[in-house]
Design an enzyme around this catalytic site. Structure first.
Site, PDB file in Angstrom:
ATOM      1  N   THR A 150     -31.407 -56.209  19.660  1.00 52.65           N
ATOM      2  CA  THR A 150     -32.562 -55.356  19.482  1.00 52.65           C
ATOM      3  C   THR A 150     -32.870 -55.149  18.002  1.00 52.65           C
ATOM      4  OG1 THR A 150     -31.910 -54.275  21.512  1.00 52.65           O
ATOM      5  CG2 THR A 150     -33.267 -52.996  20.037  1.00 52.65           C
ATOM      6  N   ARG A 202     -34.843 -56.872  34.407  1.00 57.99           N
ATOM      7  CA  ARG A 202     -33.719 -56.136  33.824  1.00 57.99           C
ATOM      8  C   ARG A 202     -34.184 -55.284  32.649  1.00 57.99           C
ATOM      9  NH1 ARG A 202     -31.328 -56.131  28.437  1.00 57.99           N
ATOM     10  NH2 ARG A 202     -29.245 -55.212  28.659  1.00 57.99           N
ATOM     11  N   VAL A 203     -33.712 -54.046  32.592  1.00 61.52           N
ATOM     12  CA  VAL A 203     -34.030 -53.127  31.508  1.00 61.52           C
ATOM     13  C   VAL A 203     -32.725 -52.615  30.921  1.00 61.52           C
ATOM     14  CG1 VAL A 203     -35.122 -50.941  30.878  1.00 61.52           C
ATOM     15  CG2 VAL A 203     -36.208 -52.439  32.568  1.00 61.52           C
ATOM     16  N   GLY A 204     -32.609 -52.655  29.600  1.00 64.68           N
ATOM     17  CA  GLY A 204     -31.394 -52.186  28.942  1.00 64.68           C
ATOM     18  C   GLY A 204     -31.532 -50.774  28.413  1.00 64.68           C
ATOM     19  N   ASP A 205     -30.864 -50.501  27.302  1.00 64.72           N
ATOM     20  CA  ASP A 205     -30.814 -49.143  26.765  1.00 64.72           C
ATOM     21  C   ASP A 205     -32.002 -48.780  25.893  1.00 64.72           C
ATOM     22  OD1 ASP A 205     -29.774 -51.069  24.858  1.00 64.72           O
ATOM     23  OD2 ASP A 205     -29.275 -49.350  23.594  1.00 64.72           O
ATOM     24  N   THR A 265     -28.403 -51.063  18.928  1.00 62.51           N
ATOM     25  CA  THR A 265     -28.509 -52.475  19.269  1.00 62.51           C
ATOM     26  C   THR A 265     -27.185 -52.958  19.839  1.00 62.51           C
ATOM     27  OG1 THR A 265     -28.748 -54.724  18.347  1.00 62.51           O
ATOM     28  CG2 THR A 265     -28.008 -53.005  16.828  1.00 62.51           C
ATOM     29  N   GLY A 266     -27.255 -53.772  20.868  1.00 60.17           N
ATOM     30  CA  GLY A 266     -26.030 -54.272  21.485  1.00 60.17           C
ATOM     31  C   GLY A 266     -26.234 -54.513  22.967  1.00 60.17           C
ATOM     32  N   HIS A 267     -25.135 -54.553  23.715  1.00 67.13           N
ATOM     33  CA  HIS A 267     -25.194 -54.773  25.158  1.00 67.13           C
ATOM     34  C   HIS A 267     -25.672 -53.487  25.819  1.00 67.13           C
ATOM     35  CE1 HIS A 267     -23.327 -57.239  28.627  1.00 67.13           C
ATOM     36  NE2 HIS A 267     -24.317 -56.495  29.071  1.00 67.13           N
ATOM     37  N   GLY A 268     -26.925 -53.495  26.251  1.00 65.44           N
ATOM     38  CA  GLY A 268     -27.606 -52.273  26.638  1.00 65.44           C
ATOM     39  C   GLY A 268     -26.982 -51.489  27.764  1.00 65.44           C
TER      40      GLY A 268
END
Length: 291
Positions: free
Chosen positions: A160, A187-190, A210-213
């Protein structure tokens, strides 16, 4: 001038030789945000402008240059939050908008806080944001990466983009992403979740993650970092939030600005590109630190 800007271009693994491109990109975004402040603009508009610049840069996973999902097209998420009043706006699974962060700002200015998919696209048209050809968001580099992923090959992991800003009065955050390469459709992350990937609160600070949501969402990482500020300094607050993400099995990075303009960042990935400016000066880095 009183103010502070901190921009990140995503945490992950950068292909050798691309580090300079990343640093140049976040530096341009920082300078664009600072120009807004110099013109008398507020923290929120400066944060949005920084992210807009990164969305238009094909070297970052946001807007043009976003990664492709499992079906080979782009779906983007973005969020903005103003510390004053904790006003929030977010969009998810957007396919036909050039700058999702601008659409998120329009959501913040409306009666809503979160719009997704087709509804977000219709709202964009109502707000005067023109339809953008989804094919124009796909770059040759991302198409090649997607093809490699479909063949089971590895590749660069990039995340991100985001910015946090202090304008001498208040704080704001903005974040945008194309998600995870080869992710499921929808798919939706953080990023668009308040307190997970984006958060700002007057009197405390603002964070963009930023990262694995999925792990940042479970940890409520952005809120956790801001909430830790009264008891801990900014650098410790960032590390505590990342430690919670790591305890759940995830990795990534955070950038933070306090309510009085102190900047801090950290990451648990191989790299994270950042650029900053405050009263003391400006700089760029591919590592950990604080100003």
């Amino acid at each position: 001038m009183v103010g502070a800007v901190l921009v990140h271009g995503g945490a992950g693994r950068v292909e050798p030789g691309r580090e300079a491109l990343r640093l140049a990109g976040v530096a341009r975004a920082r300078d664009a945000a600072w120009a807004v402040l110099e013109a008398g603009g507020a923290a929120l508009e400066a944060a949005v402008r920084a992210v807009e610049v990164l969305e238009d840069d094909p070297d970052f996973n946001a807007g043009t240059g976003s990664v492709l999902n499992r079906d080979g097209f782009v779906e983007m998420d973005a969020a903005v939050m103003n510390g004053e009043g904790r006003t929030f706006g977010a969009v998810a699974a957007v396919r036909d908008v050039k700058n999702p962060v601008r659409l998120a700002l329009e959501v913040l200015r409306s009666e809503h806080v979160f719009l997704a998919g087709e509804g977000a696209s219709r709202f964009a048209r109502e707000r005067g944001l023109p339809a953008h050809d989804p094919r124009a968001l796909v770059t040759p580099r991302q198409l090649e990466r997607w093809s490699r992923a479909r063949r089971g090959a590895g590749g660069e992991k990039s995340g991100t983009v985001g910015a946090v800003v202090y304008d001498g009065r208040g704080v704001a955050a903005a974040t945008s992403t194309g998600g995870i390469l080869d992710q499921r459709v929808g798919r939706v992350g953080d990023t668009p979740l308040p307190g997970a990937g984006t958060y700002a609160e007057a009197g405390l600070g603002a964070v963009s993650a930023t990262g694995h949501g999925e792990y940042f969402a479970r940890a409520l990482a952005a809120y956790r970092a801001v909430a830790a500020l009264p008891e801990h300094g900014p650098q410790v607050a960032v590390r505590l939030a990342l430690a919670e993400v790591e305890a759940l099995g995830g990795s990534g990075g955070l950038v933070l600005v306090t309510a009085d303009g102190v900047l801090a960042w950290d990451h648990t990935t191989p790299s994270m590109s950042v650029a900053w400016r405050d009263a003391a000066g400006a700089g760029e880095a591919m590592g950990k630190g604080s100003v």
